[in-house]
Design an enzyme around this catalytic site. Structure first.
Site, short mmCIF file in Angstrom:
data_model
loop_
_atom_site.label_atom_id
_atom_site.label_comp_id
_atom_site.label_asym_id
_atom_site.label_seq_id
_atom_site.Cartn_x
_atom_site.Cartn_y
_atom_site.Cartn_z
N ARG A 130 0.86 -1.19 0.00
CA ARG A 130 0.00 0.00 0.00
C ARG A 130 0.89 1.24 0.00
O ARG A 130 0.64 2.21 -0.70
CB ARG A 130 -0.95 0.02 1.21
CG ARG A 130 -1.67 1.36 1.35
CD ARG A 130 -2.90 1.38 2.27
NE ARG A 130 -2.85 0.44 3.37
CZ ARG A 130 -2.09 0.58 4.47
NH1 ARG A 130 -1.35 1.64 4.65
NH2 ARG A 130 -2.12 -0.35 5.41
N TYR A 164 -16.28 17.94 -14.06
CA TYR A 164 -16.75 16.58 -14.26
C TYR A 164 -17.82 16.25 -13.21
O TYR A 164 -17.65 16.59 -12.03
CB TYR A 164 -15.54 15.64 -14.12
CG TYR A 164 -15.86 14.20 -14.25
CD1 TYR A 164 -16.17 13.65 -15.50
CD2 TYR A 164 -15.87 13.35 -13.14
CE1 TYR A 164 -16.48 12.30 -15.62
CE2 TYR A 164 -16.17 12.01 -13.26
CZ TYR A 164 -16.48 11.49 -14.50
OH TYR A 164 -16.78 10.16 -14.63
N ASP A 220 -7.53 19.55 -13.25
CA ASP A 220 -7.85 18.23 -13.79
C ASP A 220 -7.44 18.27 -15.26
O ASP A 220 -8.07 18.95 -16.07
CB ASP A 220 -9.35 17.96 -13.62
CG ASP A 220 -9.77 16.59 -14.14
OD1 ASP A 220 -9.09 16.05 -15.05
OD2 ASP A 220 -10.80 16.06 -13.67
N LYS A 279 -8.79 7.62 -19.16
CA LYS A 279 -9.11 8.22 -20.45
C LYS A 279 -7.89 8.18 -21.38
O LYS A 279 -7.48 7.10 -21.76
CB LYS A 279 -9.63 9.65 -20.22
CG LYS A 279 -10.67 9.75 -19.08
CD LYS A 279 -11.96 9.00 -19.36
CE LYS A 279 -12.86 8.87 -18.12
NZ LYS A 279 -13.17 10.09 -17.42
C1 LIG Z 1 -13.55 10.39 -16.08
C2 LIG Z 1 -13.14 11.67 -15.47
C3 LIG Z 1 -12.90 11.76 -14.09
C4 LIG Z 1 -13.12 10.61 -13.15
O1 LIG Z 1 -12.22 9.57 -13.37
P1 LIG Z 1 -12.51 8.03 -13.08
O2 LIG Z 1 -11.26 7.38 -13.49
O3 LIG Z 1 -13.72 7.64 -13.87
O4 LIG Z 1 -12.77 7.92 -11.60
C5 LIG Z 1 -12.48 12.97 -13.60
N1 LIG Z 1 -12.32 14.04 -14.40
C6 LIG Z 1 -12.55 13.98 -15.72
C7 LIG Z 1 -12.34 15.21 -16.56
C8 LIG Z 1 -12.96 12.80 -16.31
O5 LIG Z 1 -13.22 12.77 -17.62
#
Ligand SMILES: *Cc1c(COP(=O)(O)O)cnc(C)c1O
Length: 374
Positions: free
Chosen positions: A46, A98, A170, A195
């Site tokens: 961890r 998001y 982000d 993504k």
């Molecule tokens: C998908 C996404 C998230 C969340 O990520 P997960 O891996 O699904 O938890 C956060 N910010 C953006 C811009 C996203 O497209």
């Protein structure tokens, strides 16, 4: 080293023990110690695992930060960053963050005594006005989803510094290939590795990169204390995906530009949102019924949530990704019922355009008979 080389050779790109050109999947939860406190840098997985560490070093190098941290999902990463704050603190959030980010703030962290305001971060004056004496951070997404609004990161980081706020970006949509927030003075970068970084729609992961020593210590503590870490198999998959990030984004971006040119020729398209970078396009059809049919009539392009994979995906934000936003607020933001969001993959551009053309023609010929959106 240039970025295209860094995605392949950055971080720890070779196994020191065997010379393997790929870091092995160290599928182990613990590590033998030679004596109490005497070990090779790993005690318990961890706290640290070599496969995860290779990924963390890689994303640190790509974003130009001082430390990277890998989590079980983008939201686990974001939640761990939010744990830097405490009861009484106030944070600012981009008004089109998001949905999951909004949800965890609004439904979880608010109950822990953290308050928030939504602000259009593309409007510097609005951000300045929203800062209160208890404001501790500003969370930005740029470009926003699905309307591609752009925030000036250098201006925000200057403003944040002058008010002692931690700035968080982000960077899921553009990735460090196209945007490196830390170079603009931002303190923390967060990713959904699910993504573009993973890129093959086969792993859920989150990453954080920090720019300062104190944040490295605090985030490292929280990652271990809270424990939402990424496992070694998924760390391996993410490293593998990142190796082709630059070349995938080049192709996806070229396809996106070809599709934007095509959309400009269509009289049915009333708006196109494309920032000129990246491979996400949103566009509005003047007839929402046709939009609703189009997402069902595409064949090569898949009707699905998510984005950033090698395959093209389309969605109808008002009915899918953004359905949880109240109708009035959604309309005010510009997320109309005819708005489509396309995550452009790396297929052949002509095939994608042919698919859109067929689906559009079919949808128009079927027009008016489909079920209503609500
Ligand atoms: C998908 C996404 C998230 C969340 O990520 P997960 O891996 O699904 O938890 C956060 N910010 C953006 C811009 C996203 O497209």
């Amino acid at each position: 080293m240039k970025f295209e080389s860094k995605v392949i050779h950055g971080g720890i790109s070779e196994d020191a023990f065997t010379g393997a050109v790929n870091i092995p999947i160290y599928q182990t939860s613990t590590f033998r110690q030679e004596g109490i406190g005497k070990h090779k840098g790993f005690e318990y997985a961890r706290t640290g695992n070599p496969t995860r560490q290779a990924l963390e070093e890689l994303i640190k190098d790509l974003e130009g930060g001082i430390a990277g941290f890998a989590f079980a999902s983008g939201l686990a990463a974001l939640s761990t960053v939010l744990m830097l704050f405490k009861t009484g603190d106030h944070i600012l959030l981009s008004d089109n963050v998001y949905g999951g980010t909004f949800r965890v703030v609004d439904k979880v962290f608010v109950h822990l005594g953290i308050s928030y305001s939504l602000v259009d971060t593309s409007d510097l004056e609005a951000v300045q006005k929203a800062i209160t004496p208890t404001t501790k951070a500003i969370f930005i997404e740029t470009p926003t989803n699905p309307l591609m609004k752009i925030t000036d990161l250098s201006a925000i980081s200057t403003l944040a510094k002058s008010h002692n706020l931690i700035s968080v970006v982000d960077n899921t949509f553009l990735t460090p290939y196209l945007q490196r927030p830390i170079e603009h003075g931002i303190d923390i970068v967060v990713h959904s590795g699910t993504k573009y970084l993973g890129g093959h729609s086969d792993v859920v992961a989150g990453l954080v990169v920090v720019a300062h020593e104190d944040l490295k210590e605090r985030l490292g503590f929280l990652q271990n204390a809270v424990g939402g870490i990424l496992g070694p198999q998924d760390s391996f998959l993410l490293i593998r995906g990142i190796k082709t990030l630059a070349i995938r984004l080049e192709k996806a971006q070229a396809n996106a530009k070809a599709i934007v040119d095509f959309l400009h020729t269509l009289p049915q398209v009333s708006k196109i949102y494309y920032p000129g970078l990246g491979a996400m396009i949103s566009f509005e059809l003047s007839d929402p019924e046709v939009a609703l049919k189009l997402v069902e009539n595409v064949k090569l392009i898949a009707l699905a949530e998510s984005l950033g994979g090698v395959e093209s995906l389309i969605c109808l934000p008002a009915a899918m990704t953004h359905a949880s936003i109240p109708v009035e607020q959604r309309k005010a933001l510009g997320i109309t019922d005819g708005l489509l969001r396309l995550s452009v993959g790396i297929e052949d551009a002509d095939d994608l355009i042919t698919d859109l053309t067929h689906a559009l023609n079919l949808s128009i010929s079927e027009g008016g008979t489909s079920h209503a959106l609500y």
